[in-house]
Each structure stands twice: as structure tokens, then as C-alpha cells.
Scaffold this active site. Sequence first.
Site, PDB file in Angstrom:
ATOM      1  N   LYS A 278       2.774   2.426   2.322  1.00 32.16           N
ATOM      2  CA  LYS A 278       2.722   3.132   3.604  1.00 32.16           C
ATOM      3  C   LYS A 278       4.129   3.172   4.199  1.00 32.16           C
ATOM      4  O   LYS A 278       4.415   2.563   5.239  1.00 32.16           O
ATOM      5  CB  LYS A 278       1.737   2.446   4.552  1.00 32.16           C
ATOM      6  CG  LYS A 278       0.306   2.372   4.029  1.00 32.16           C
ATOM      7  CD  LYS A 278      -0.317   3.764   3.938  1.00 32.16           C
ATOM      8  CE  LYS A 278      -1.777   3.689   3.500  1.00 32.16           C
ATOM      9  NZ  LYS A 278      -2.420   5.020   3.415  1.00 32.16           N
TER      10      LYS A 278
ATOM     11  N   HIS B 245       9.907  -4.738  16.516  1.00 33.51           N
ATOM     12  CA  HIS B 245       8.856  -5.366  17.322  1.00 33.51           C
ATOM     13  C   HIS B 245       8.454  -6.714  16.731  1.00 33.51           C
ATOM     14  O   HIS B 245       8.395  -7.733  17.447  1.00 33.51           O
ATOM     15  CB  HIS B 245       7.656  -4.431  17.396  1.00 33.51           C
ATOM     16  CG  HIS B 245       6.499  -5.001  18.164  1.00 33.51           C
ATOM     17  ND1 HIS B 245       6.588  -5.386  19.479  1.00 33.51           N
ATOM     18  CD2 HIS B 245       5.219  -5.262  17.794  1.00 33.51           C
ATOM     19  CE1 HIS B 245       5.420  -5.842  19.894  1.00 33.51           C
ATOM     20  NE2 HIS B 245       4.577  -5.784  18.885  1.00 33.51           N
TER      21      HIS B 245
ATOM     22  N   GLN C 267      -0.690  -0.123  25.140  1.00 34.44           N
ATOM     23  CA  GLN C 267       0.542  -0.854  24.848  1.00 34.44           C
ATOM     24  C   GLN C 267       1.675  -0.407  25.772  1.00 34.44           C
ATOM     25  O   GLN C 267       2.478  -1.229  26.228  1.00 34.44           O
ATOM     26  CB  GLN C 267       0.925  -0.653  23.385  1.00 34.44           C
ATOM     27  CG  GLN C 267      -0.014  -1.365  22.419  1.00 34.44           C
ATOM     28  CD  GLN C 267       0.276  -1.024  20.967  1.00 34.44           C
ATOM     29  OE1 GLN C 267       0.382   0.144  20.605  1.00 34.44           O
ATOM     30  NE2 GLN C 267       0.405  -2.033  20.138  1.00 34.44           N
TER      31      GLN C 267
ATOM     32  N   GLN D 156       4.923   4.088   7.892  1.00 33.90           N
ATOM     33  CA  GLN D 156       4.591   3.110   8.925  1.00 33.90           C
ATOM     34  C   GLN D 156       5.609   1.969   9.001  1.00 33.90           C
ATOM     35  O   GLN D 156       5.588   1.175   9.932  1.00 33.90           O
ATOM     36  CB  GLN D 156       3.184   2.551   8.677  1.00 33.90           C
ATOM     37  CG  GLN D 156       2.096   3.613   8.865  1.00 33.90           C
ATOM     38  CD  GLN D 156       0.730   3.088   8.495  1.00 33.90           C
ATOM     39  OE1 GLN D 156       0.432   2.842   7.335  1.00 33.90           O
ATOM     40  NE2 GLN D 156      -0.132   2.916   9.495  1.00 33.90           N
TER      41      GLN D 156
ATOM     42  N   ARG E  80       0.816  -1.222   0.000  1.00 29.71           N
ATOM     43  CA  ARG E  80       0.000   0.000   0.000  1.00 29.71           C
ATOM     44  C   ARG E  80       0.851   1.275   0.000  1.00 29.71           C
ATOM     45  O   ARG E  80       0.336   2.369   0.093  1.00 29.71           O
ATOM     46  CB  ARG E  80      -0.925  -0.007   1.210  1.00 29.71           C
ATOM     47  CG  ARG E  80      -1.923  -1.161   1.213  1.00 29.71           C
ATOM     48  CD  ARG E  80      -2.622  -1.299   2.550  1.00 29.71           C
ATOM     49  NE  ARG E  80      -3.489  -0.171   2.808  1.00 29.71           N
ATOM     50  CZ  ARG E  80      -3.691   0.363   4.007  1.00 29.71           C
ATOM     51  NH1 ARG E  80      -3.060  -0.114   5.064  1.00 29.71           N
ATOM     52  NH2 ARG E  80      -4.511   1.386   4.155  1.00 29.71           N
TER      53      ARG E  80
ATOM     54  N   HIS F 170       8.450  -0.790  14.170  1.00 31.85           N
ATOM     55  CA  HIS F 170       7.592  -1.830  13.610  1.00 31.85           C
ATOM     56  C   HIS F 170       8.384  -3.101  13.307  1.00 31.85           C
ATOM     57  O   HIS F 170       7.983  -4.205  13.705  1.00 31.85           O
ATOM     58  CB  HIS F 170       6.926  -1.308  12.330  1.00 31.85           C
ATOM     59  CG  HIS F 170       6.135  -2.350  11.597  1.00 31.85           C
ATOM     60  ND1 HIS F 170       4.826  -2.642  11.918  1.00 31.85           N
ATOM     61  CD2 HIS F 170       6.467  -3.166  10.563  1.00 31.85           C
ATOM     62  CE1 HIS F 170       4.382  -3.590  11.120  1.00 31.85           C
ATOM     63  NE2 HIS F 170       5.354  -3.936  10.286  1.00 31.85           N
TER      64      HIS F 170
ATOM     65  N   TYR G 119      -9.406  -2.680  15.770  1.00 37.80           N
ATOM     66  CA  TYR G 119      -9.221  -1.319  15.235  1.00 37.80           C
ATOM     67  C   TYR G 119      -8.824  -1.373  13.767  1.00 37.80           C
ATOM     68  O   TYR G 119      -9.366  -0.634  12.938  1.00 37.80           O
ATOM     69  CB  TYR G 119      -8.156  -0.591  16.049  1.00 37.80           C
ATOM     70  CG  TYR G 119      -7.756   0.746  15.451  1.00 37.80           C
ATOM     71  CD1 TYR G 119      -8.462   1.907  15.780  1.00 37.80           C
ATOM     72  CD2 TYR G 119      -6.695   0.847  14.544  1.00 37.80           C
ATOM     73  CE1 TYR G 119      -8.121   3.124  15.227  1.00 37.80           C
ATOM     74  CE2 TYR G 119      -6.352   2.068  13.993  1.00 37.80           C
ATOM     75  CZ  TYR G 119      -7.058   3.195  14.328  1.00 37.80           C
ATOM     76  OH  TYR G 119      -6.718   4.410  13.763  1.00 37.80           O
TER      77      TYR G 119
END
Length: 273
Positions: free
Chosen positions: A143, A154, A215, A146, A141, A151, A191
Site C-alpha cells: 500500500k 505522525h 481528527q 498510504q 500489502r 503517516h 474502522y
Amino acid sequence: MAFNGNDTDIGLPPNGSYLYRFVAPPDERTRTWPLVESPWNVAAVLATYLLMVRFGPKWAARYKPMQLRVPLFLHSLAMALLNAHIFLELFTASRALGYSYACQPCRVSYSPHEMRITAALWWFFISKVFEFADTAFFILRHKWRQLTFLHVYHHSSMFFLTWAAARWMPSGSTFLPGMINSFIHIIMYGYYAASSLGPRIQRFLWWKRYLTGLQLVQFGYGFIWGAQALIRKCEVSYWALITASVYMLPFLYLFGKFYRNSYGPKAGSKKAM
């Protein structure tokens, strides 16, 4: 997988529990389960993921960004349901066994409730493989913002640590971080599923900042739990407790920085401009 219904602990050393280390033999219950039996399986999956992170954006940039609303919704819904299953299994089985939330030694038992916890923690590990799809969606996409260090770190580190737990400590106190993390992931993937439905639904998702806050609470609690277990000399692997506690610190910093940049006073002033 056929489980023995025996309620007795099997193969315990004289003190009644295993103090696992990474050089110790793997837990007999999960030793041959898919992706658990060999570290080379983990290395291959993790290497594939990191190669996707490294070269995927260059390949995807040649094409127009994809919307992928239906795959996003289905994946997020499936992940929310899987995490709900993991949470419920860990919660109900641990309650049935009278597990301690402060210190619960890992015992090799084939009793039905213990095997429910063991199976749920294996699924918890497998869910981290399915979570790699989050990164693939970001790439497809376009992105790029992000696709952060937070990210990637993790996802890759959680995959390795949950494998280690499934291989050496698939019951006992391991149930607690698995239960907490799966509960938060129910909300998180709920979500994501709602967000994928478009602008008409997204305007109701004002509570994203509280998900990030939740979180942060999770990581803070994880650090405190590991510290109290060490102080109390809990009958759990010393190295596992050290790793669990120290592992929370970079996440407290990285998620705290993300929260401050996204929802702090400076972020609000930028939106107002």
C-alpha cells in the site's frame, strides 16, 4: 508494578507542583518503567522504525503483496480495546480526582487514582510502539500510496512526544490529550478492524471522511487548549504548552490537505470521471 497507596504529594517544590523541562529529573513514578528510563531506548526504537520505512518497501517489492486479513483484524481489535482501556482509566480517574479540563498541574502523588492516570499514560506511550505495525502492514500489502510523509511523521513524532510525557509529566494536564486521542483511536481502529473483513463490510464504512474530520477537530482543539493555558499562565511547563500548541499546526495543515484531496470537490469530480 507495585504502587504505594499514599494519598499525599511527594517531593513537591514550595509552589506545590513541578514545572518540568526536558533537562529536569524524570518523574520518580515512571523513571524505571520499561522504555521510559533511557532516551537511548527511544532512539533505538525510532531508528528501527525509520529504517523499516526506508528499506522495507524495497524488500517487500521482491514478493507478492500479502492480504493479512486475520493479522490486520486482530491487531486493530487489540488496539481498539487497548485504547478503550486507556480512555476509561483516564476519564474515570480524572473525574474521581476532580481534574480541571482547562489547567491541571502535574503533581507527584502516589494516590491510587493518580497512579491509574500515570499507568494509563504509560500505556498510551506504549500503544505508539504497537502503532508502528500499521506501517509494517502497509509495506507488506504494497500500500505505497498510504505510506505518506503525514503517516510517517505522525507515528514517529507521537512516539517521541508520548515518551517525553511518560518520563516528565505522566499526570496532570497530560491526561486530556491522551484521553481525547485514545477515544478517537477506538473509532479509528474499529474502522480498520471492520475494513479488514472485506468488501461485504466495507460498503457500510461510508463514514471514513467523518473520522478524518474528527481528527481535524482534535488538532484544532489541542491548539486552542494550549493557547488558553498559556494565556491563563497555567501551572504547567511553559515549554510543554508551547510544544503542544505548535505541534498541532502542521497536523491541521497536513490532515486538512488530506481531507480536501480525498473528500473535496476535486476528489468528487475525479471519482465521477
